[in-house]
Design a protein around this motif. Sequence first.
Motif, mmCIF file in Angstrom:
data_model
loop_
_atom_site.group_PDB
_atom_site.id
_atom_site.type_symbol
_atom_site.label_atom_id
_atom_site.label_comp_id
_atom_site.label_asym_id
_atom_site.label_seq_id
_atom_site.Cartn_x
_atom_site.Cartn_y
_atom_site.Cartn_z
ATOM 1 N N ASP A 197 0.808 -1.226 0.000
ATOM 2 C CA ASP A 197 0.000 0.000 0.000
ATOM 3 C C ASP A 197 0.840 1.275 0.000
ATOM 4 O OD1 ASP A 197 -2.699 1.123 0.106
ATOM 5 O OD2 ASP A 197 -2.086 1.926 2.056
ATOM 6 N N ASN A 198 2.118 1.158 0.246
ATOM 7 C CA ASN A 198 2.983 2.332 0.357
ATOM 8 C C ASN A 198 4.099 2.249 -0.677
ATOM 9 O OD1 ASN A 198 1.947 3.556 3.081
ATOM 10 N ND2 ASN A 198 2.181 1.376 3.436
ATOM 11 N N LYS A 199 4.107 3.187 -1.609
ATOM 12 C CA LYS A 199 5.076 3.171 -2.697
ATOM 13 C C LYS A 199 5.990 4.395 -2.620
ATOM 14 C CE LYS A 199 3.105 -0.490 -4.397
ATOM 15 N NZ LYS A 199 3.771 -1.801 -4.345
ATOM 16 N N LEU A 231 5.118 9.541 0.992
ATOM 17 C CA LEU A 231 4.932 8.288 0.257
ATOM 18 C C LEU A 231 3.616 8.324 -0.497
ATOM 19 C CD1 LEU A 231 2.677 6.828 2.208
ATOM 20 C CD2 LEU A 231 4.676 6.098 3.483
ATOM 21 N N PHE A 232 3.478 7.400 -1.440
ATOM 22 C CA PHE A 232 2.237 7.287 -2.211
ATOM 23 C C PHE A 232 1.401 6.166 -1.633
ATOM 24 C CE2 PHE A 232 -0.410 5.606 -5.656
ATOM 25 C CZ PHE A 232 -1.017 6.760 -6.095
ATOM 26 N N ARG A 233 0.158 6.498 -1.195
ATOM 27 C CA ARG A 233 -0.752 5.508 -0.634
ATOM 28 C C ARG A 233 -1.633 4.952 -1.752
ATOM 29 N NH1 ARG A 233 -2.224 5.946 4.654
ATOM 30 N NH2 ARG A 233 -3.529 4.148 4.210
ATOM 31 N N VAL A 234 -1.436 3.703 -2.096
ATOM 32 C CA VAL A 234 -2.195 3.077 -3.180
ATOM 33 C C VAL A 234 -3.686 3.071 -2.871
ATOM 34 C CG1 VAL A 234 -2.542 0.939 -4.470
ATOM 35 C CG2 VAL A 234 -0.226 1.666 -3.870
ATOM 36 N N SER A 235 -4.051 2.747 -1.649
ATOM 37 C CA SER A 235 -5.468 2.649 -1.294
ATOM 38 C C SER A 235 -6.173 3.995 -1.352
ATOM 39 C CB SER A 235 -5.621 2.049 0.103
ATOM 40 O OG SER A 235 -4.976 2.868 1.064
ATOM 41 N N LYS A 236 -5.443 5.079 -1.195
ATOM 42 C CA LYS A 236 -6.028 6.419 -1.249
ATOM 43 C C LYS A 236 -5.877 7.050 -2.629
ATOM 44 C CE LYS A 236 -7.010 6.930 3.223
ATOM 45 N NZ LYS A 236 -8.357 7.229 3.738
ATOM 46 N N GLY A 237 -4.900 6.572 -3.398
ATOM 47 C CA GLY A 237 -4.629 7.178 -4.688
ATOM 48 C C GLY A 237 -4.009 8.556 -4.540
ATOM 49 N N ARG A 238 -3.342 8.807 -3.423
ATOM 50 C CA ARG A 238 -2.780 10.125 -3.143
ATOM 51 C C ARG A 238 -1.463 9.989 -2.395
ATOM 52 N NH1 ARG A 238 -7.690 12.889 0.033
ATOM 53 N NH2 ARG A 238 -6.444 14.775 -0.170
ATOM 54 N N TYR A 239 -0.713 11.080 -2.400
ATOM 55 C CA TYR A 239 0.504 11.130 -1.600
ATOM 56 C C TYR A 239 0.165 11.564 -0.181
ATOM 57 C CZ TYR A 239 3.631 10.344 -5.514
ATOM 58 O OH TYR A 239 4.294 9.770 -6.562
ATOM 59 N N GLN A 240 0.998 11.096 0.756
ATOM 60 C CA GLN A 240 0.802 11.409 2.159
ATOM 61 C C GLN A 240 2.125 11.884 2.749
ATOM 62 O OE1 GLN A 240 -0.465 8.060 4.521
ATOM 63 N NE2 GLN A 240 -1.190 9.329 6.216
ATOM 64 N N ARG A 241 2.061 12.951 3.540
ATOM 65 C CA ARG A 241 3.238 13.459 4.250
ATOM 66 C C ARG A 241 3.031 13.247 5.743
ATOM 67 N NH1 ARG A 241 3.759 18.420 4.481
ATOM 68 N NH2 ARG A 241 1.995 19.209 3.254
ATOM 69 N N LEU A 242 4.061 12.738 6.402
ATOM 70 C CA LEU A 242 3.983 12.417 7.821
ATOM 71 C C LEU A 242 5.222 12.952 8.536
ATOM 72 C CD1 LEU A 242 3.012 8.681 7.305
ATOM 73 C CD2 LEU A 242 1.444 10.437 8.118
ATOM 74 N N ARG A 243 5.001 13.439 9.743
ATOM 75 C CA ARG A 243 6.108 13.798 10.628
ATOM 76 C C ARG A 243 5.805 13.196 11.996
ATOM 77 N NH1 ARG A 243 6.318 18.690 12.151
ATOM 78 N NH2 ARG A 243 8.540 18.683 12.721
ATOM 79 N N THR A 244 6.811 12.535 12.576
ATOM 80 C CA THR A 244 6.592 11.779 13.807
ATOM 81 C C THR A 244 7.789 11.919 14.734
ATOM 82 O OG1 THR A 244 5.508 10.149 12.393
ATOM 83 C CG2 THR A 244 5.831 9.543 14.674
ATOM 84 N N PHE A 269 -2.616 14.625 3.545
ATOM 85 C CA PHE A 269 -2.744 14.034 2.231
ATOM 86 C C PHE A 269 -2.655 15.134 1.173
ATOM 87 C CE2 PHE A 269 -4.515 10.519 4.608
ATOM 88 C CZ PHE A 269 -4.067 9.416 3.904
ATOM 89 N N GLU A 270 -1.891 14.882 0.152
ATOM 90 C CA GLU A 270 -1.709 15.887 -0.902
ATOM 91 C C GLU A 270 -2.650 15.644 -2.069
ATOM 92 O OE1 GLU A 270 2.384 15.565 -1.952
ATOM 93 O OE2 GLU A 270 3.082 16.343 -0.014
#
Length: 270
Positions: A197-199, A231-244, A269-270
Amino acid sequence: MEPAAPPRRNALTTLLASLGGVGLLGVGLYLYVDQNHPDKNLTGPQPASTEEAAPARIPEPEAAIVAAPETVRVAAPTVATTDSSAIADAPTETAPAEASATTPDTEEATDAPAPESSPAAATNTTIPAPVPAAPEPDDDDATQKIRTVLAGYYADLFAPPLNAENYFAPQVERLYIQQHLTPAQINATITQTFFPDNKKAVYQVEPGTLRVSAPAQDGSRMATYSEACRLFRVSKGRYQRLRTQVRVKFDADYRITFLRQERMLENVFE
């Protein structure tokens, strides 16, 4: 000679004859009235006979049954964590302090999933390659070694296969929300739950955030830092930015024995 007198009629005979005549007249009158007033039960509507056979149903021509090809969907991680979104489908343990990978509840409630996109779509947008370790002015030898190990691990999350044995100790106390793992188990888990799911996941230690403790008696060290990811979330069809906010423990050989994402700083989500 006098003629013989006619025989006298018997009064009884006369009475019977009269009654017979009246009777015949009554019969004739009854028949006349009956013919002009037929029985209503024969002229009223009658229910259909229950034994009457219902008309045979004409069978409709059967439509040709065309089997639609089965759609195969890649299941989205149940806990696509900022825990490098990794152990996404990890079993059931939930850590209150653990950053939830699928964005906060408010994010999920307002952000309807976009149509699923092909994994190849991740290549349609130019994204940076894995970020190499860059030494900083205040790094000592231990800090630079830790920075290098983290950079190598994050580079391996960019695309399969993962080579966990290069970064993790033979026995790992904790990785995200799972506990007591070996490098082989880490490889299998991340391959099954993270990569589908994460590309093109690009992780890095944010500059200026890495802090490394002094060594303990067994030579282990604790590191804390802010982790940035896109990263690109396949299940969402969108890119996601995370900070942790992340905490990692290293043994004396600079192998990871503990890695936990403790607090979500950003999830977009972008």
